[in-house]
Design a protein around this motif. Structure first.
Motif, PDB file in Angstrom:
ATOM      1  N   LYS A 185       0.836  -1.209   0.000  1.00 43.61           N
ATOM      2  CA  LYS A 185       0.000   0.000   0.000  1.00 43.61           C
ATOM      3  C   LYS A 185       0.871   1.259   0.000  1.00 43.61           C
ATOM      4  N   TRP A 186       1.948   1.225   0.783  1.00 39.42           N
ATOM      5  CA  TRP A 186       2.845   2.380   0.845  1.00 39.42           C
ATOM      6  C   TRP A 186       3.492   2.626  -0.522  1.00 39.42           C
ATOM      7  N   ILE A 187       3.956   1.550  -1.178  1.00 42.21           N
ATOM      8  CA  ILE A 187       4.568   1.681  -2.505  1.00 42.21           C
ATOM      9  C   ILE A 187       3.536   2.220  -3.508  1.00 42.21           C
ATOM     10  N   PHE A 188       2.309   1.714  -3.420  1.00 39.69           N
ATOM     11  CA  PHE A 188       1.266   2.164  -4.327  1.00 39.69           C
ATOM     12  C   PHE A 188       0.994   3.654  -4.145  1.00 39.69           C
ATOM     13  N   SER A 189       0.939   4.102  -2.880  1.00 35.14           N
ATOM     14  CA  SER A 189       0.684   5.531  -2.628  1.00 35.14           C
ATOM     15  C   SER A 189       1.858   6.387  -3.123  1.00 35.14           C
ATOM     16  N   LYS A 190       3.085   5.917  -2.948  1.00 33.05           N
ATOM     17  CA  LYS A 190       4.253   6.658  -3.435  1.00 33.05           C
ATOM     18  C   LYS A 190       4.250   6.697  -4.967  1.00 33.05           C
ATOM     19  N   ASN A 191       3.818   5.616  -5.569  1.00 32.02           N
ATOM     20  CA  ASN A 191       3.741   5.572  -7.029  1.00 32.02           C
ATOM     21  C   ASN A 191       2.719   6.593  -7.535  1.00 32.02           C
ATOM     22  N   ARG A 192       1.586   6.713  -6.829  1.00 30.52           N
ATOM     23  CA  ARG A 192       0.590   7.729  -7.205  1.00 30.52           C
ATOM     24  C   ARG A 192       1.169   9.138  -7.086  1.00 30.52           C
ATOM     25  N   GLU A 193       1.925   9.380  -6.015  1.00 31.13           N
ATOM     26  CA  GLU A 193       2.559  10.687  -5.845  1.00 31.13           C
ATOM     27  C   GLU A 193       3.515  10.976  -7.007  1.00 31.13           C
ATOM     28  N   ILE A 194       4.283   9.975  -7.402  1.00 27.57           N
ATOM     29  CA  ILE A 194       5.227  10.144  -8.511  1.00 27.57           C
ATOM     30  C   ILE A 194       4.473  10.470  -9.793  1.00 27.57           C
ATOM     31  N   VAL A 195       3.400   9.756 -10.044  1.00 21.66           N
ATOM     32  CA  VAL A 195       2.602  10.012 -11.254  1.00 21.66           C
ATOM     33  C   VAL A 195       2.052  11.429 -11.240  1.00 21.66           C
ATOM     34  N   LYS A 196       1.517  11.882 -10.084  1.00 18.93           N
ATOM     35  CA  LYS A 196       0.996  13.249  -9.977  1.00 18.93           C
ATOM     36  C   LYS A 196       2.098  14.279 -10.218  1.00 18.93           C
ATOM     37  N   LEU A 197       3.279  14.028  -9.645  1.00 13.83           N
ATOM     38  CA  LEU A 197       4.387  14.968  -9.845  1.00 13.83           C
ATOM     39  C   LEU A 197       4.818  14.991 -11.309  1.00 13.83           C
ATOM     40  N   GLN A 198       4.823  13.843 -11.954  1.00 12.58           N
ATOM     41  CA  GLN A 198       5.183  13.799 -13.377  1.00 12.58           C
ATOM     42  C   GLN A 198       4.150  14.555 -14.219  1.00 12.58           C
ATOM     43  N   GLU A 199       2.875  14.444 -13.832  1.00  9.26           N
ATOM     44  CA  GLU A 199       1.827  15.184 -14.543  1.00  9.26           C
ATOM     45  C   GLU A 199       2.033  16.684 -14.382  1.00  9.26           C
ATOM     46  N   LYS A 200       2.389  17.131 -13.181  1.00  9.86           N
ATOM     47  CA  LYS A 200       2.641  18.564 -12.944  1.00  9.86           C
ATOM     48  C   LYS A 200       3.824  19.040 -13.761  1.00  9.86           C
ATOM     49  N   ILE A 201       4.871  18.219 -13.810  1.00 13.21           N
ATOM     50  CA  ILE A 201       6.044  18.592 -14.613  1.00 13.21           C
ATOM     51  C   ILE A 201       5.641  18.749 -16.070  1.00 13.21           C
ATOM     52  N   GLU A 202       4.832  17.830 -16.577  1.00 16.08           N
ATOM     53  CA  GLU A 202       4.372  17.907 -17.965  1.00 16.08           C
ATOM     54  C   GLU A 202       3.547  19.165 -18.182  1.00 16.08           C
ATOM     55  N   GLU A 203       2.685  19.555 -17.206  1.00 16.24           N
ATOM     56  CA  GLU A 203       1.885  20.772 -17.312  1.00 16.24           C
ATOM     57  C   GLU A 203       2.778  21.996 -17.382  1.00 16.24           C
ATOM     58  N   TYR A 204       3.815  22.047 -16.514  1.00 15.54           N
ATOM     59  CA  TYR A 204       4.726  23.198 -16.530  1.00 15.54           C
ATOM     60  C   TYR A 204       5.487  23.282 -17.854  1.00 15.54           C
ATOM     61  N   LYS A 205       5.869  22.136 -18.398  1.00 19.43           N
ATOM     62  CA  LYS A 205       6.582  22.103 -19.674  1.00 19.43           C
ATOM     63  C   LYS A 205       5.691  22.633 -20.799  1.00 19.43           C
ATOM     64  N   GLU A 206       4.393  22.266 -20.750  1.00 21.04           N
ATOM     65  CA  GLU A 206       3.462  22.705 -21.784  1.00 21.04           C
ATOM     66  C   GLU A 206       3.205  24.217 -21.695  1.00 21.04           C
ATOM     67  N   LYS A 207       3.170  24.772 -20.492  1.00 16.47           N
ATOM     68  CA  LYS A 207       2.923  26.197 -20.285  1.00 16.47           C
ATOM     69  C   LYS A 207       4.141  27.026 -20.656  1.00 16.47           C
ATOM     70  N   ALA A 208       5.329  26.424 -20.510  1.00 15.28           N
ATOM     71  CA  ALA A 208       6.541  27.196 -20.752  1.00 15.28           C
ATOM     72  C   ALA A 208       6.882  27.334 -22.201  1.00 15.28           C
TER      73      ALA A 208
END
Length: 95
Positions: free
Chosen positions: A72-95
């Motif tokens: 469960k802990w690994i799964f939650s960390k994986n979700r956090e990583i996916v969310k952070l990767q999505e944010k990075i992609e959003e910032y890249k698209e805006k820039a």
């Protein structure tokens, strides 16, 4: 004279037979003691086996619980990583 010799031989055979009987009785008693010792050892081993099985079952349950928690802990960390990767992609698209 022959009768005396025969009686003497019979007495010796009787003594030898009695000695053999005593020897066999002692061996039977030793076997009984050995059997009791072996049965006690067998019972002790069985009790130890049952104790070990209970201990291993408890350990197995604990390990399964820890494994579930870790998954469960690994799964939650994986979700956090996916969310952070999505944010990075959003910032890249805006820039």
């Amino acid at each position: 004279m022959e009768i005396h010799e025969e009686i003497k031989n019979l007495r010796e055979e009787l003594r030898a037979a009695k000695g053999r009987i005593e020897e066999l009785e002692q061996r039977v008693e030793h076997l009984r003691v050995s059997r009791r010792v072996l049965m006690n050892l067998l019972e002790k081993v069985e009790r130890e086996k049952v104790t070990l099985i209970h201990k291993l079952e408890k350990e197995n349950i604990r390990l399964q619980r820890d494994n579930t928690r870790f998954a469960k802990w690994i799964f939650s960390k994986n979700r956090e990583i996916v969310k952070l990767q999505e944010k990075i992609e959003e910032y890249k698209e805006k820039a």
